[in-house]
Design an enzyme around this catalytic site. Structure first.
Site, PDB file in Angstrom:
ATOM      1  N   HIS A 147     -40.883  -8.231  -7.865  1.00  0.00           N
ATOM      2  CA  HIS A 147     -42.138  -7.490  -7.700  1.00  0.00           C
ATOM      3  C   HIS A 147     -43.179  -8.321  -6.950  1.00  0.00           C
ATOM      4  O   HIS A 147     -43.914  -9.086  -7.570  1.00  0.00           O
ATOM      5  CB  HIS A 147     -42.683  -7.099  -9.072  1.00  0.00           C
ATOM      6  CG  HIS A 147     -41.723  -6.287  -9.881  1.00  0.00           C
ATOM      7  ND1 HIS A 147     -40.651  -6.849 -10.559  1.00  0.00           N
ATOM      8  CD2 HIS A 147     -41.662  -4.955 -10.114  1.00  0.00           C
ATOM      9  CE1 HIS A 147     -39.980  -5.889 -11.169  1.00  0.00           C
ATOM     10  NE2 HIS A 147     -40.567  -4.733 -10.932  1.00  0.00           N
ATOM     11  N   HIS A 188     -44.775  -2.414  -4.901  1.00  0.00           N
ATOM     12  CA  HIS A 188     -44.764  -2.791  -6.324  1.00  0.00           C
ATOM     13  C   HIS A 188     -43.506  -3.587  -6.691  1.00  0.00           C
ATOM     14  O   HIS A 188     -43.612  -4.672  -7.254  1.00  0.00           O
ATOM     15  CB  HIS A 188     -44.842  -1.534  -7.215  1.00  0.00           C
ATOM     16  CG  HIS A 188     -44.367  -1.761  -8.611  1.00  0.00           C
ATOM     17  ND1 HIS A 188     -45.204  -2.131  -9.627  1.00  0.00           N
ATOM     18  CD2 HIS A 188     -43.121  -1.704  -9.165  1.00  0.00           C
ATOM     19  CE1 HIS A 188     -44.504  -2.287 -10.741  1.00  0.00           C
ATOM     20  NE2 HIS A 188     -43.238  -2.030 -10.485  1.00  0.00           N
ATOM     21  N   GLU A 211     -49.320   0.381 -36.429  1.00  0.00           N
ATOM     22  CA  GLU A 211     -48.111  -0.411 -36.707  1.00  0.00           C
ATOM     23  C   GLU A 211     -47.699  -1.262 -35.505  1.00  0.00           C
ATOM     24  O   GLU A 211     -47.340  -2.438 -35.648  1.00  0.00           O
ATOM     25  CB  GLU A 211     -46.951   0.520 -37.115  1.00  0.00           C
ATOM     26  CG  GLU A 211     -47.157   1.271 -38.425  1.00  0.00           C
ATOM     27  CD  GLU A 211     -47.994   2.545 -38.274  1.00  0.00           C
ATOM     28  OE1 GLU A 211     -48.337   2.910 -37.124  1.00  0.00           O
ATOM     29  OE2 GLU A 211     -48.315   3.176 -39.300  1.00  0.00           O
TER      30      GLU A 211
HETATM   31  C1  LIG Z   1     -43.092  -0.101 -21.751  1.00  0.00           C
HETATM   32  C2  LIG Z   1     -42.699  -0.118 -20.304  1.00  0.00           C
HETATM   33  N1  LIG Z   1     -42.494   1.029 -19.677  1.00  0.00           N
HETATM   34  C3  LIG Z   1     -42.090   1.046 -18.394  1.00  0.00           C
HETATM   35  C4  LIG Z   1     -41.880  -0.126 -17.724  1.00  0.00           C
HETATM   36  C5  LIG Z   1     -41.396  -0.102 -16.277  1.00  0.00           C
HETATM   37  N2  LIG Z   1     -42.480  -0.496 -15.377  1.00  0.00           N
HETATM   38  C6  LIG Z   1     -42.622  -1.765 -14.944  1.00  0.00           C
HETATM   39  S1  LIG Z   1     -43.963  -1.981 -13.980  1.00  0.00           S
HETATM   40  C7  LIG Z   1     -44.373  -0.353 -14.108  1.00  0.00           C
HETATM   41  C8  LIG Z   1     -45.594   0.181 -13.408  1.00  0.00           C
HETATM   42  C9  LIG Z   1     -46.773  -0.523 -13.875  1.00  0.00           C
HETATM   43  O1  LIG Z   1     -47.884  -0.214 -13.103  1.00  0.00           O
HETATM   44  P1  LIG Z   1     -49.018  -1.302 -13.020  1.00  0.00           P
HETATM   45  O2  LIG Z   1     -49.223  -1.894 -14.335  1.00  0.00           O
HETATM   46  O3  LIG Z   1     -50.172  -0.649 -12.389  1.00  0.00           O
HETATM   47  O4  LIG Z   1     -48.409  -2.415 -12.096  1.00  0.00           O
HETATM   48  P2  LIG Z   1     -48.543  -2.560 -10.526  1.00  0.00           P
HETATM   49  O5  LIG Z   1     -47.664  -1.528  -9.906  1.00  0.00           O
HETATM   50  O6  LIG Z   1     -49.963  -2.351 -10.184  1.00  0.00           O
HETATM   51  O7  LIG Z   1     -48.054  -3.938 -10.255  1.00  0.00           O
HETATM   52  C10 LIG Z   1     -43.466   0.328 -14.905  1.00  0.00           C
HETATM   53  C11 LIG Z   1     -43.549   1.775 -15.198  1.00  0.00           C
HETATM   54  C12 LIG Z   1     -42.110  -1.316 -18.426  1.00  0.00           C
HETATM   55  N3  LIG Z   1     -41.906  -2.510 -17.876  1.00  0.00           N
HETATM   56  N4  LIG Z   1     -42.546  -1.288 -19.705  1.00  0.00           N
END
Ligand SMILES: Cc1ncc(C[n+]2csc(CCOP(=O)(O)OP(=O)(O)O)c2C)c(N)n1
Ligand SMILES: [Mg+2]
Length: 655
Positions: free
Chosen positions: A30, A261, A406
């Protein structure tokens, strides 16, 4: 030390270069988040974070939590650039490979300086609440000279959107954790695209309403970032800093879009980024001047540590703090005296009650134990005389009213345990362990001593019915690696479970405890639960049957054994308070308890799937449906968990 942007910009670009090159080399990862937050992180790490790379475990360091764990290259770059021994550039080159400590998401057990494992969004921030609680607690107990640090969090849109964020933010606001500062990577992008696809929430409004201080900054303007961080640090409330950033900043054609991302930029875009940033070094090479600037940025932290060492050397409480931070128990835990009192006077009580009795003894002797409950204090029996409430007015209190949170509770417990100096325990109903399950899993993954008091552990809770009656929970918790799941049968086994949970400092424990009273089955102090399973009753007649049972069903198994003996069939009763500890015993011990020539029968008021590993093609008595609402005796009969219903089934197999 304040630096101007002429020095800071190349330092931040070093993070960007490492992130894009490491992700490209791994062909996965990432780049967007580390590139977008590089400027904010550079200001934080060079001007605010109190740390000394030479002493990553120094107890009074500031804690840095990368809640947006997918941006792992951000923390790897920061640790390397500021001069931590780990990760090396070789580790970074091998980002995401099997022999590198630079795993896809940062792991606390791979790199000192990675305070906690992050990746499940929201939990880093929620653990940070626990870190901040532990800091204030130890500060109240040991004073400013020994404990006086901050917890800094980098969180993304995802961390703020997750449900656990509401629990964590509510708790932190209520507890007025002013040492907690969250830097929100406000880039308006998540994986699927623009955040407007999925949220219209007024985040600053929500945090403000929860008792937080909020401020904003341009996340690419060094002076503005420093202004906002200084404001956050000074405010007595927990702070949220909305850092307006551009995801993937520095990649000229891809920045600001969601495709940056979680995918490598590709060779062409990396070449374009090098040009855009004026970065001329080869991959994984940092110009000496930039590296020197990074290395010299830690001088203030080194000086702070030297001053702390000087204070600690003359502080009479320093040794006790060091003991607690090392996780070593005091010489006297109260176990022996308590066991003797049980033997002298065996009580017929619920194991939730005998847990409270054990806790009275342990909390009186082990000052680092900090308890709590998710609004079920009177049901979980978690509060003791030694544990006064932990409140903003008295952070030295040892009992946390977590509220009905919780997941937030379990994550905060992880944070406290990871901070060190605290052994957290917390309660809820076993059936609601699902609400916090991923944090329990994170306790196990992170090797932390968090102790879960899960009461009302079966249909034995009676009339509340199937919504409240766990059926699959004990077994499903046993499936989590590195987690000890105890289901004790009486007061002595419960005392042993607590002793073992406390002694296992590198793994979490669950205590599954009854609502209903149980008769004593043990009258000795031999710590038999340490082997996970042991022979409680030996067959009188020639042994044909071995009954394995846990918790409340040990009593049932003893009745079954007595009835079988009347039929001339010898039956052992093996109590199995902890599968995981039994599985660690040697083959001879296991073979002695589970002889091949006997019919093995398991009895447990939960799903039977799993018991086959001990009973083979024997019998497994349990409940493979949801429970029902009725008085306990009716339920045990209805679900066939009585000697009357079990004995004929055994007889049909051995005659
Ligand atoms: C609980 C959980 N759900 C889904 C994911 C998969 N996931 C990883 S990053 C992401 C998007 C996160 O968006 P953001 O926090 O805005 O990160 P950015 O794209 O800005 O780096 C997702 C859905 C995860 N790591 N943890
Ligand atoms: Mg985002």
């Amino acid at each position: 030390m304040t630096r101007d942007s002429t020095a800071l910009a190349p330092m931040a670009n070093a993070i960007r270069a490492l992130a894009m090159d490491a992700v490209q080399a791994a062909n996965s990862g990432h780049p967007g988040m580390p590139m977008g937050m590089a400027d904010v992180a550079t200001v934080l790490w060079t001007q605010f974070l109190k740390h000394d790379p030479a002493a990553p475990k120094w107890s009074d360091r500031d804690r840095f939590i990368l809640s947006a764990g997918h941006g792992s290259m951000l923390i790897y770059a920061l640790l390397h650039l500021t001069g931590y021994e780990s990760p090396t550039m070789e580790d970074i080159r091998k980002f995401r490979q099997i022999d590198s400590v630079c795993a896809g998401h940062p792991e606390n057990f791979l790199i000192p300086g990675v305070e906690c494992t992050t990746g499940p969004l929201g939990q880093g921030l929620a653990m940070a609440v626990g870190f901040a609680m532990a800091e204030r607690h130890l500060n109240a107990q040991f004073g400013d000279d020994l404990v006086d640090h901050h917890t800094w969090v980098v969180a993304g849109d995802g961390c703020l959107m997750e449900g656990i964020n509401h629990e964590a933010v509510g708790l932190a606001g209520t507890l007025k954790l002013g040492r907690l500062n969250v830097l929100w990577d406000d880039n308006k992008i998540t994986i699927d695209g623009d955040t407007s696809l999925s949220t219209t929430e007024d985040i600053l409004g929500r945090y403000t309403a929860s008792g937080w201080h909020v401020t904003s900054c341009d996340g690419h303007d060094f002076a503005d970032i420093a202004r906002a961080l200084a404001e956050a640090k000074a405010d007595p409330r927990p702070s949220l800093v909305a850092c307006r950033t551009v995801i993937g900043k520095g990649a000229p054609n891809k920045q600001g879009g969601h495709n940056v991302h979680g995918s490598p930029l590709g060779a062409d875009e990396i070449a374009a980024a090098r040009e855009y940033l004026g970065w001329t070094s080869a991959p994984f090479e940092i110009p000496v001047e930039i590296l020197n600037n990074w290395r010299s940025s830690v001088e203030a932290g080194k000086a702070a540590r030297a001053e702390w060492e000087a204070r600690a050397a003359v502080n009479p409480q320093a040794a006790e703090l060091a003991r607690r931070m090392a996780g070593d128990l005091p010489a006297e835990t109260g176990l022996d005296g308590y066991l003797q009192s049980l033997i002298a006077n065996p009580p017929k009580v619920a194991t939730r009650k005998s847990s409270e009795m054990a806790l009275e003894a342990y909390t009186a002797n082990v000052p680092e134990m900090v308890g709590g409950s998710a609004d079920l204090t009177g049901s979980n029996n978690t509060k003791t005389k030694s544990t006064a409430p932990f409140t903003p007015e008295s952070y030295d209190g040892r009992y946390v009213y977590y509220g009905i949170r919780e997941f937030g509770m379990a994550a905060a417990m992880n944070g406290m345990a990871l901070h060190g100096g605290v052994i957290p325990y917390g309660g809820t109903f076993l059936v609601f362990s699902d609400y916090c399950r991923n944090a329990v899993r994170m306790s196990a993954l992170q090797h932390v001593r968090a102790i879960y008091v899960f009461t009302h552990d079966s249909i034995g809770l009676g009339e509340d019915g199937p919504t409240h009656q766990p059926v699959e929970h004990v077994m499903s918790l046993r499936m989590i690696p590195n987690l000890l799941v105890f289901r004790p049968a009486d007061a002595i086994e419960t005392a042993e479970a607590w002793a073992l949970a406390l002694a296992n400092k590198d793994r979490p424990s669950v205590l599954a405890l009854t609502r209903q009273n149980l008769p004593p089955v043990r009258f000795d102090a031999e710590m038999k639960s340490a082997k996970g399973a042991y022979r409680l009753v030996s067959a009188s007649a020639a042994r044909k049957v071995v009954l394995l049972a846990t918790g409340s069903e040990v009593e049932v198994a003893m009745k079954v054994a007595a009835a079988l003996e009347k039929h001339g069939l010898g039956a052992d009763v093996v109590s199995v308070p902890c599968w995981e500890l039994f599985d660690e015993q040697d083959a001879a011990y296991k073979a002695d308890l589970l002889p091949a020539d006997a019919l093995k029968v398991s009895i447990e008021a939960g799903v039977t799937l799993g018991w086959q590993k001990y009973v083979g093609d024997g019998l497994s008595i349990g409940i493979d449906t949801f429970g029902a609402s009725a008085p306990i005796d009716v339920l045990y009969d209805h679900f066939g968990l009585t000697a009357e219903k079990i004995v004929p089934q055994v007889l049909s197999r051995v005659s």
